[in-house]
Each structure stands twice: as structure tokens, then as C-alpha cells.
Design an enzyme around this catalytic site. Structure first.
Site, PDB file in Angstrom:
ATOM      1  N   PRO A  97       0.819  -1.211   0.000  1.00  0.00           N
ATOM      2  CA  PRO A  97       0.000   0.000   0.000  1.00  0.00           C
ATOM      3  C   PRO A  97       0.856   1.266   0.000  1.00  0.00           C
ATOM      4  O   PRO A  97       1.905   1.316   0.648  1.00  0.00           O
ATOM      5  CB  PRO A  97      -0.830  -0.108   1.284  1.00  0.00           C
ATOM      6  CG  PRO A  97      -0.256  -1.222   2.069  1.00  0.00           C
ATOM      7  CD  PRO A  97       0.589  -2.058   1.173  1.00  0.00           C
ATOM      8  N   GLY A 103       6.822   1.090   2.963  1.00  0.00           N
ATOM      9  CA  GLY A 103       8.000   1.030   2.097  1.00  0.00           C
ATOM     10  C   GLY A 103       7.683   0.782   0.636  1.00  0.00           C
ATOM     11  O   GLY A 103       8.472   0.129  -0.067  1.00  0.00           O
ATOM     12  N   SER A 104       6.568   1.308   0.143  1.00  0.00           N
ATOM     13  CA  SER A 104       6.185   0.993  -1.236  1.00  0.00           C
ATOM     14  C   SER A 104       7.210   1.515  -2.247  1.00  0.00           C
ATOM     15  O   SER A 104       7.542   0.812  -3.207  1.00  0.00           O
ATOM     16  CB  SER A 104       4.782   1.525  -1.557  1.00  0.00           C
ATOM     17  OG  SER A 104       4.793   2.927  -1.578  1.00  0.00           O
ATOM     18  N   ALA A 106      10.466   2.020  -1.853  1.00  0.00           N
ATOM     19  CA  ALA A 106      11.691   1.219  -1.803  1.00  0.00           C
ATOM     20  C   ALA A 106      11.470  -0.150  -2.442  1.00  0.00           C
ATOM     21  O   ALA A 106      12.353  -0.696  -3.117  1.00  0.00           O
ATOM     22  CB  ALA A 106      12.150   1.054  -0.353  1.00  0.00           C
ATOM     23  N   ASP A 148      14.186   2.166   4.970  1.00  0.00           N
ATOM     24  CA  ASP A 148      13.309   1.419   4.057  1.00  0.00           C
ATOM     25  C   ASP A 148      14.098   0.635   3.012  1.00  0.00           C
ATOM     26  O   ASP A 148      13.894  -0.568   2.842  1.00  0.00           O
ATOM     27  CB  ASP A 148      12.354   2.377   3.313  1.00  0.00           C
ATOM     28  CG  ASP A 148      11.191   2.817   4.172  1.00  0.00           C
ATOM     29  OD1 ASP A 148      11.322   2.760   5.402  1.00  0.00           O
ATOM     30  OD2 ASP A 148      10.156   3.232   3.607  1.00  0.00           O
TER      31      ASP A 148
END
Ligand code: PMV
Length: 309
Positions: A97, A103-104, A106, A148
Site C-alpha cells: 500500500p 515502504g512501497s 523502496a 526502508d
């Protein structure tokens, strides 16, 4: 076609205090992932990047320098000493999400670096992958701490101190976590900025709170290494109370934290920047089902059960 994946992450302990030089612990979450794949492209178009989840399709040669998707591709081509203008299509999708502290950015960067390097037959270490993803993190977040990209690229629990370094460490026992989303979007930059202002006007009030969080993180690392779930739960509760005192929790987070504890979790806390986003709870095989149910009844928009190893 070459394909690669990268996990999401959550911060277990130490958010916010980490900005002020104290340690933090983050772990990968493999139940959510970014996936990238590389295929030969249409002749003459050069590198095409497609991100259907984001409704984006861009030609590398026309993309802005500060576009994070284009930047990570350029950096990877450079690191692999490859031509910029080859006809390739890179597609990236993600179930991590966005804007929930998982961490989307990364994960997307890491999956792209891995898939592209593999396609170019160039081996990159996890450390190099993490360093490349960090460059893209700067474009996503401005002043990322680096936690992240490290946890996502290594896919292992990470002990992290800003400007000092990080270490991967091992768990004494697998850790079962429930991660629940409040459904409320929050901006890390905004929450960190607000706390910074309050800190600057009243450092004597906030310094001891950061210090206490730092001490909890140190104890938490040993509890994780020794597999002491009960102690870990207690430390989560204590860390949450301090985050409440810092003014970064919110009623939705507090409600989910309370519901998880009532359902039998060993402990629970908000995770990440706060004012929305996710909370986490330590559960056992016996309590996971009930905690999951109670979190949903208390308003969680999504619950992820994960085992960290
Ligand atoms: O919500 P996240 O995962 O982006 O975490 C933010 C963590 C903070 O400590 C609040 C900020 C930071 O840069 O470490």
C-alpha cells in the site's frame, strides 16, 4: 523475460526517536510485494517503463530527471554499465500500500533494480541494490533515513541508527505480527515536521521521551534475538504510550491498538509516522485469528498476518 520481487516493511520500534539519533528496528513484510519484469521492447522506443497500478507509462528518454521510476532505471543502467538507449519494456506492479509506511517506494525501486540487472546479466550485491534504491528514496521522500531501502533490499530485520549505520540481525524465534490499516492516509513529512516544531519550542519535554524510546529499542532487540514474545509485547505497549505522549498517534490508531490487546495480542503499537497508517500487534498461533477478527470489527480496512523469520 526476467522477473524480480521485493517485500514491503514495517517499523517495529523506534519511529520518530530515530530522527533524533536513537536506534530503530524494521522488518520485511513478504505478504505485500512489488514485482518488476523486463522484456524486449518495441524497436526505436528505447526504454519504456510501465506502472499499470499507478496508471503510468513513460519513455525513459522523455522522463524528467527527478521522476523516481525513471531515476532508478537510469541509475541501474549506469551501475550495470549498460547503454541507456536500448529497446526494453520494464513493467512494475505492487501490492504494497502507498503512503502507509510500508515502504512501497523502496519495494518498487528494489524490484526494478533486480529485474533489470538480471536482464543485463550483471550481478549486484544487496548493498549496491540498497544504495541505488536510496537515491530514488531521496526523490520520493526528500530526506529519507535509509531504513526502508535497507530492510527491503536485504529482506531481513534491520537495526538502524541514522547517520551512523545499520546491522542485520537474527530472530531467536519467528515473530508473528498482525498489521492493521486505519484506512487514514498520513504524510510522514507532515507528522515529522509538526513534531520537529514542537520539539524545537520545548526540547526539555521531548528529549526524555526520545531517550526512553531509545532504551526500549535496545531492550527490544535482545528480546527479539532471544525470542521473548511476552517481553516484546510489553515493550510495544510501552513504546505506543510514548508515541501517544509525542502526539503522533490518533483515535483510529488507539482504537485498533486497544482492540488487538483486548483480543489477546501480547502487545501492540502504531507503526511508522502516525496520524493514520498502520498499527502492529504481536500475536501467537492461538490468538492470531481472534486478533484479526477484532481488528476488522474495530474498523481496520486491511489486516495482514505475517511471520517474520
Ligand atoms: O511511516 P514510515 O515508515 O515512512 O516511517 C516514518 C518513520 C519516522 O521515524 C517517523 C521518520 C523517519 O524518517 O525515520
Amino acid at each position: 523475460m526476467t522477473e524480480a520481487r521485493a517485500p514491503g516493511k514495517v517499523i517495529l520500534f523506534g519511529e520518530h526517536a530515530v530522527v533524533y539519533g536513537h536506534p530503530a528496528i524494521a522488518v520485511p513484510v513478504t505478504e505485500v510485494q512489488a514485482r518488476a519484469w523486463v522484456e524486449p521492447g518495441e524497436a526505436g522506443l528505447g526504454v519504456v517503463i510501465a506502472a499499470p497500478d499507478l496508471g503510468r507509462r513513460l519513455l525513459l528518454r522523455d522522463a524528467a530527471e527527478n521522476d523516481p521510476l525513471a531515476a532508478i532505471v537510469r541509475l541501474t543502467l549506469e551501475a550495470c554499465k549498460a547503454e541507456r538507449d536500448q529497446d526494453l519494456t520494464i513493467t512494475v506492479t505492487s501490492t504494497v500500500p502507498i503512503a502507509r509506511g510500508m515502504g512501497s517506494g523502496a519495494a518498487v525501486s528494489t524490484a526494478i533494480v533486480r529485474a533489470l540487472a538480471q536482464h543485463l546479466d550483471h550481478w549486484l550485491s544487496s548493498r549496491s541494490i540498497s544504495e541505488l534504491a536510496y537515491q530514488a528514496e531521496i526523490l520520493y521522500h526528500g530526506t529519507p533515513s535509509g531504513i526502508d531501502n535497507t530492510v527491503v533490499a536485504f529482506g531481513k530485520p534491520v537495526w538502524f541508527i541514522k547517520d551512523e549505520g545499520w546491522e542485520i540481525f537474527w530472530l531467536g524465534k519467528p515473530l508473528l505480527l498482525a498489521i492493521a490499516d486505519t484506512g487514514v492516509e498520513s504524510s510522514t513529512k507532515e507528522v515529522v515536521g509538526d513534531l520537529r516544531q514542537r520539539y524545537q519550542s520545548e526540547p526539555v519535554r521531548y528529549d526524555p521521551l526520545f531517550q526512553q524510546i531509545g532504551e526500549i529499542v535496545v531492550t527490544a532487540r535482545s528480546a527479539i534475538e532471544q525470542g521473548h514474545g511476552d517481553l516484546l509485547g510489553q515493550l510495544m505497549d510501552d513504546n505506543h504510550a510514548l508515541l501517544q505522549e509525542l502526539g503522533v498517534s490518533c483515535s483510529e490508531l488507539d482504537r485498533l491498538v486497544g482492540a488487538a490487546r483486548e483480543a489477546g495480542a501480547l502487545g501492540a503499537k502504531m507503526s511508522g509516522a502516525g496520524w493514520g497508517g498502520n498499527m502492529i500487534a504481536v500475536v501467537t498461533e492461538e490468538t492470531r485469528g481472534r486478533v484479526d477478527l477484532m481488528l476488522r470489527l474495530a474498523g481496520a480496512t486491511r489486516v495482514i498476518l505475517t511471520e517474520v523469520r
